[in-house]
Design a protein around this motif. Structure first.
Motif, short mmCIF file in Angstrom:
data_model
loop_
_atom_site.label_atom_id
_atom_site.label_comp_id
_atom_site.label_asym_id
_atom_site.label_seq_id
_atom_site.Cartn_x
_atom_site.Cartn_y
_atom_site.Cartn_z
N THR A 27 0.82 -1.21 0.00
CA THR A 27 0.00 0.00 0.00
C THR A 27 0.86 1.26 0.00
O THR A 27 0.61 2.20 -0.76
N ASN A 28 1.89 1.25 0.83
CA ASN A 28 2.78 2.42 0.89
C ASN A 28 3.54 2.62 -0.42
O ASN A 28 3.75 3.76 -0.86
N ASN B 265 1.11 4.14 -2.82
CA ASN B 265 0.88 5.54 -2.48
C ASN B 265 2.06 6.41 -2.89
O ASN B 265 1.89 7.49 -3.48
N ARG C 33 2.14 6.87 -6.67
CA ARG C 33 1.14 7.84 -7.14
C ARG C 33 1.57 9.27 -6.83
O ARG C 33 1.39 10.18 -7.64
N ILE C 34 2.13 9.46 -5.64
CA ILE C 34 2.57 10.81 -5.26
C ILE C 34 3.67 11.29 -6.18
O ILE C 34 3.64 12.42 -6.68
N LEU D 193 0.53 13.36 -8.06
CA LEU D 193 -0.80 13.22 -7.45
C LEU D 193 -1.52 14.56 -7.47
O LEU D 193 -0.95 15.60 -7.12
N ARG E 156 -5.45 13.41 2.28
CA ARG E 156 -3.98 13.36 2.34
C ARG E 156 -3.47 13.88 3.69
O ARG E 156 -2.49 13.35 4.23
N GLN F 241 -3.84 11.19 6.12
CA GLN F 241 -2.77 10.22 5.94
C GLN F 241 -1.49 10.69 6.65
O GLN F 241 -0.76 9.89 7.26
N ILE G 235 6.47 9.22 2.75
CA ILE G 235 5.15 9.60 2.23
C ILE G 235 4.68 10.90 2.89
O ILE G 235 4.14 11.80 2.22
#
Length: 418
Positions: A248-249, A252, A255-256, A260, A306, A309, A382
């Motif tokens: 998952t990380n 993420n 995508r960032i 993003l 975000r 998160q 992240i």
């Protein structure tokens, strides 16, 4: 780059001067129908030699005191003195018909090679004016002489123009070569970084997979006692959750870094924090989670998911690295154009030498205190990327054995995606 280019030109000019001065002296001493004042020739050749040597020394050993005339290159003044000496030699050796005229042509060529187009044209204009004065005052003006004079001046400007174009093209080629070389170095560094990243990801994935595989084999054995089998199942579940968090990380982070897009809306920061604190209070009974500081802060134009998160990762780290419990405190405030969110814990802390790299991928503390604490090493990476996307910044303060404080600065009016 420009200095290296000029230095190479100076080396070529020095070679040209050594050969040219010797050849000119030899040619002038060959039998001629017309007599010439050789003393002026020697003055002219000496001026050329001094000019080339002086410019070469200026390039190799630049003055620390700076220029007398900052906007005019030293070589421009040197060429002007050379023009004056050369035109004096032309004056005393038959004016427009002087064979020394051809020794003037290297002047515009040198100017075009070393100066930009405007300065090279100005230098050549100085030479043309001096030559015109020397030619007109050396003998009576005639119609035939005017044609020769006009062509000679035209040749000076033509030599300057051609030299300028060649020098510009050489500079472009040099810049292209440098860019290609820099691009090659960048690609090599990128390939190395990609290989290291793939290696780290493979290592992080292989560790839980190895545990899952090993404990699955032991749990499936008929000789394994029921109580051991349940323990193995718990380990398998824990490692599979760790693997899920890692994937998952990674997604993420991918995508960032791919760009993003934030869904910005006005966000009530205290309300967001209270919601996350309520969730984490339900997950732990050995930590005290408190919210202090000013709650009368303006809303922030940001992406609530975000920001959630970011807060989740910071709270999770604070709890994770406070294994003996203790207080985890969230503080909000206002500093200039930023709303601040600080998360402070009373955990194991971070050594000063490790602080500069805590936001790097897969960066984890190599200490006995963290043995057995699961993590992907991507949480803070992240967090930093998400804070950067909002136009903010994050800082960290820590002392081993006394805990850590992470502070996020978010611009009130929002920042540009970066």
């Amino acid at each position: 780059m420009e200095t290296d280019f000029r230095r190479r030109l100076a080396e070529q000019l020095t070679l040209f001067a050594v050969v040219g001065i010797t050849a000119t002296a030899f040619i002038i001493h060959l039998p001629h129908e017309q007599k010439m004042d050789h003393s002026m020739l020697y003055v002219f050749l000496a001026a050329l030699a001094v000019l080339v040597l002086a410019h070469h020394l200026v390039l190799l050993y630049p003055s620390r005191q700076g220029k007398i005339l900052p906007r005019i290159p030293p070589f421009f003044l040197g060429l002007t003195l050379y023009y004056a000496t050369a035109c004096a030699a032309v004056f005393f050796s038959d004016g427009p018909k002087s064979p020394l005229y051809y020794a003037l042509l290297p002047g515009p060529v040198i100017a075009g090679a070393f100066f930009d187009a405007g300065l090279a044209a100005a230098s050549t204009s100085v030479l043309a004016a001096m030559y015109l004065l020397a030619a007109l005052t050396s003998r009576p003006f005639t119609a035939q002489g005017s044609q020769t004079l006009f062509l000679n001046i035209l040749y000076l400007y033509l030599a300057c123009f051609l030299s300028t174009q060649i020098a510009m093209e050489l500079r472009r080629l040099e810049e292209s070569r440098r860019e290609v070389s820099s691009l090659g170095d960048f690609i090599r560094r990128l390939e190395k970084a990609k290989s290291e990243y793939v290696s780290m990801v493979a290592h992080e994935i292989r560790t839980p997979l190895t545990s899952i595989q090993g404990f699955s084999e032991m749990a499936s054995s008929a000789d394994t006692p029921p109580e051991k089998r349940m323990e193995y199942y718990r380990i398998i579940l824990s490692e599979s959750e760790r693997l899920s968090r890692l994937v998952t990380n990674l997604l993420n982070l991918s995508r960032i870094e791919a760009g993003l897009e934030l869904n910005r809306v006005p966000v009530n920061i205290p309300e967001l924090i209270n919601g996350e604190l309520d969730f984490f209070r339900s997950q732990t009974d050995i930590h005290s989670l408190e919210y202090s500081g000013s709650r009368a802060i303006p809303t922030v134009y940001a992406d609530p998911e975000r920001l959630r998160q970011v807060i989740q990762n910071l709270l999770s780290n604070a709890i994770k690295y406070s294994p003996a419990g203790g207080k985890v405190e969230v503080t909000t405030g206002l500093e200039g154009k930023y709303v601040t969110i600080s998360v402070r814990d009373e955990g194991i802390g971070i050594p000063p030498e490790d602080l500069p790299r805590i936001f790097e991928r897969f960066s984890r503390l190599e200490r006995e205190e963290v043995t057995g604490i699961s993590g992907t090493g991507l949480g803070l990476t992240i967090v930093k990327h998400l804070v950067d996307l909002h136009g903010g910044k994050i800082t960290a303060r820590s002392e081993p054995g006394k805990g850590s404080t992470f502070t996020v600065y978010l611009p009130i009016r929002g920042g540009e995606n970066r």
